[in-house]
Design a protein around this motif. Structure first.
Motif, PDB file in Angstrom:
ATOM      1  N   VAL A 148       0.875  -1.171   0.000  1.00 47.51           N
ATOM      2  CA  VAL A 148       0.000   0.000   0.000  1.00 47.51           C
ATOM      3  C   VAL A 148       0.912   1.220   0.000  1.00 47.51           C
ATOM      4  N   ALA A 149       0.666   2.166  -0.911  1.00 50.11           N
ATOM      5  CA  ALA A 149       1.548   3.330  -1.042  1.00 50.11           C
ATOM      6  C   ALA A 149       0.741   4.598  -1.291  1.00 50.11           C
ATOM      7  N   SER A 150       1.338   5.732  -0.922  1.00 45.63           N
ATOM      8  CA  SER A 150       0.722   7.029  -1.159  1.00 45.63           C
ATOM      9  C   SER A 150       1.824   8.063  -1.333  1.00 45.63           C
ATOM     10  N   VAL A 151       1.599   9.012  -2.228  1.00 43.02           N
ATOM     11  CA  VAL A 151       2.545  10.111  -2.424  1.00 43.02           C
ATOM     12  C   VAL A 151       1.760  11.376  -2.747  1.00 43.02           C
ATOM     13  N   GLU A 152       2.230  12.493  -2.187  1.00 44.90           N
ATOM     14  CA  GLU A 152       1.585  13.780  -2.434  1.00 44.90           C
ATOM     15  C   GLU A 152       2.667  14.837  -2.609  1.00 44.90           C
ATOM     16  N   SER A 153       2.606  15.540  -3.738  1.00 45.41           N
ATOM     17  CA  SER A 153       3.561  16.606  -4.030  1.00 45.41           C
ATOM     18  C   SER A 153       2.844  17.934  -4.083  1.00 45.41           C
ATOM     19  N   GLU A 154       3.490  18.953  -3.559  1.00 46.61           N
ATOM     20  CA  GLU A 154       2.957  20.311  -3.638  1.00 46.61           C
ATOM     21  C   GLU A 154       3.127  20.824  -5.059  1.00 46.61           C
ATOM     22  N   PRO A 155       2.249  21.702  -5.515  1.00 54.21           N
ATOM     23  CA  PRO A 155       2.408  22.282  -6.849  1.00 54.21           C
ATOM     24  C   PRO A 155       3.681  23.125  -6.935  1.00 54.21           C
ATOM     25  N   LEU A 156       4.311  23.078  -8.091  1.00 57.59           N
ATOM     26  CA  LEU A 156       5.450  23.960  -8.341  1.00 57.59           C
ATOM     27  C   LEU A 156       4.922  25.360  -8.608  1.00 57.59           C
ATOM     28  N   PRO A 157       5.641  26.390  -8.211  1.00 54.80           N
ATOM     29  CA  PRO A 157       5.174  27.772  -8.435  1.00 54.80           C
ATOM     30  C   PRO A 157       5.362  28.201  -9.887  1.00 54.80           C
ATOM     31  N   LEU A 158       4.470  27.738 -10.760  1.00 54.03           N
ATOM     32  CA  LEU A 158       4.525  28.102 -12.177  1.00 54.03           C
ATOM     33  C   LEU A 158       3.573  29.258 -12.439  1.00 54.03           C
ATOM     34  N   SER A 159       3.992  30.156 -13.277  1.00 57.45           N
ATOM     35  CA  SER A 159       3.158  31.326 -13.553  1.00 57.45           C
ATOM     36  C   SER A 159       1.863  30.954 -14.271  1.00 57.45           C
ATOM     37  N   SER A 160       1.879  29.853 -15.040  1.00 56.03           N
ATOM     38  CA  SER A 160       0.674  29.459 -15.771  1.00 56.03           C
ATOM     39  C   SER A 160      -0.372  28.818 -14.869  1.00 56.03           C
ATOM     40  N   GLY A 161       0.062  28.341 -13.694  1.00 54.33           N
ATOM     41  CA  GLY A 161      -0.865  27.663 -12.790  1.00 54.33           C
ATOM     42  C   GLY A 161      -1.254  26.285 -13.271  1.00 54.33           C
ATOM     43  N   ALA A 162      -0.552  25.753 -14.282  1.00 54.78           N
ATOM     44  CA  ALA A 162      -0.917  24.473 -14.875  1.00 54.78           C
ATOM     45  C   ALA A 162      -0.582  23.294 -13.969  1.00 54.78           C
ATOM     46  N   ASN A 163       0.445  23.409 -13.155  1.00 52.57           N
ATOM     47  CA  ASN A 163       0.840  22.297 -12.305  1.00 52.57           C
ATOM     48  C   ASN A 163       0.010  22.319 -11.032  1.00 52.57           C
ATOM     49  N   GLN A 164      -0.808  21.302 -10.846  1.00 50.65           N
ATOM     50  CA  GLN A 164      -1.662  21.213  -9.666  1.00 50.65           C
ATOM     51  C   GLN A 164      -1.090  20.283  -8.611  1.00 50.65           C
ATOM     52  N   GLY A 165       0.151  19.855  -8.783  1.00 47.07           N
ATOM     53  CA  GLY A 165       0.734  18.902  -7.852  1.00 47.07           C
ATOM     54  C   GLY A 165       0.378  17.486  -8.256  1.00 47.07           C
ATOM     55  N   ASN A 166       1.082  16.540  -7.706  1.00 41.64           N
ATOM     56  CA  ASN A 166       0.849  15.136  -8.009  1.00 41.64           C
ATOM     57  C   ASN A 166       0.422  14.419  -6.749  1.00 41.64           C
ATOM     58  N   THR A 167      -0.708  13.728  -6.829  1.00 41.41           N
ATOM     59  CA  THR A 167      -1.200  12.961  -5.698  1.00 41.41           C
ATOM     60  C   THR A 167      -1.718  11.632  -6.218  1.00 41.41           C
ATOM     61  N   GLN A 168      -1.246  10.540  -5.618  1.00 40.98           N
ATOM     62  CA  GLN A 168      -1.782   9.246  -5.999  1.00 40.98           C
ATOM     63  C   GLN A 168      -1.577   8.241  -4.870  1.00 40.98           C
ATOM     64  N   ASP A 169      -2.520   7.298  -4.796  1.00 40.58           N
ATOM     65  CA  ASP A 169      -2.473   6.189  -3.853  1.00 40.58           C
ATOM     66  C   ASP A 169      -2.482   4.910  -4.676  1.00 40.58           C
ATOM     67  N   SER A 170      -1.866   3.864  -4.158  1.00 43.18           N
ATOM     68  CA  SER A 170      -1.863   2.611  -4.909  1.00 43.18           C
ATOM     69  C   SER A 170      -1.868   1.409  -3.975  1.00 43.18           C
ATOM     70  N   VAL A 171      -2.375   0.302  -4.519  1.00 42.87           N
ATOM     71  CA  VAL A 171      -2.344  -0.997  -3.857  1.00 42.87           C
ATOM     72  C   VAL A 171      -1.792  -1.982  -4.879  1.00 42.87           C
ATOM     73  N   THR A 172      -0.786  -2.743  -4.471  1.00 50.68           N
ATOM     74  CA  THR A 172      -0.152  -3.719  -5.356  1.00 50.68           C
ATOM     75  C   THR A 172      -0.277  -5.107  -4.756  1.00 50.68           C
ATOM     76  N   LEU A 173      -0.754  -6.049  -5.559  1.00 44.39           N
ATOM     77  CA  LEU A 173      -0.781  -7.459  -5.185  1.00 44.39           C
ATOM     78  C   LEU A 173       0.232  -8.176  -6.066  1.00 44.39           C
ATOM     79  N   GLY A 174       1.075  -9.000  -5.455  1.00 46.48           N
ATOM     80  CA  GLY A 174       2.109  -9.659  -6.240  1.00 46.48           C
ATOM     81  C   GLY A 174       2.378 -11.070  -5.781  1.00 46.48           C
ATOM     82  N   LEU A 175       3.060 -11.801  -6.652  1.00 45.74           N
ATOM     83  CA  LEU A 175       3.475 -13.165  -6.358  1.00 45.74           C
ATOM     84  C   LEU A 175       4.868 -13.366  -6.938  1.00 45.74           C
ATOM     85  N   ARG A 176       5.789 -13.822  -6.089  1.00 42.87           N
ATOM     86  CA  ARG A 176       7.155 -14.129  -6.513  1.00 42.87           C
ATOM     87  C   ARG A 176       7.336 -15.642  -6.393  1.00 42.87           C
TER      88      ARG A 176
END
Length: 122
Positions: free
Chosen positions: A41-69
């Motif tokens: 189970v993972a989560s990451v949240e980034s603050e927006p970069l101070p861009l003049s265009s306001g296009a960058n809203q930051g990156n936020t995502q959560d994930s769940v990984t199921l695996g078999l080795r």
């Protein structure tokens, strides 16, 4: 099992190049003979970069990984994983996916990634 938490807070002249970021993951698995099923189970949240265009809203995502080795032998392992990634659609974030693809993940707040690998030590 294992876990990791990371926080990044950049100050100074490079502050505008790297966003402040917090993230974590927790992995649990159980070895049964040559098999090792696991979940992450993972989560990451980034603050927006101070861009003049306001296009960058930051990156936020959560994930769940199921695996078999599976241990093929002492020098090789076969791995299979399915990862479900949930993007934060409230901030128009596309997570860590490229926004240059037409109709990219803005219209769909979930992605699934399937991976298969053969790790070999020689």
């Amino acid at each position: 099992g294992y876990a990791e938490y990371v926080t990044r807070d950049i100050e100074g002249s490079v502050e505008g190049l790297f966003p402040d970021q917090d993230g974590y993951y927790v992995t649990l698995g159980y070895r049964a003979g040559k098999f090792l099923p696991h979940i992450t189970v993972a989560s990451v949240e980034s603050e927006p970069l101070p861009l003049s265009s306001g296009a960058n809203q930051g990156n936020t995502q959560d994930s769940v990984t199921l695996g078999l080795r599976y241990e093929v032998n002492d020098a090789a392992a076969f791995k299979f994983e399915v990862k479900s990634i949930q993007l934060d659609d409230t901030t128009a974030s596309n997570g860590f996916f490229s926004s240059s693809v037409p109709g990219s993940f803005y219209t769909n707040d979930k992605a699934t990634v399937v991976s298969v690998a053969l790790d070999v030590i020689f």
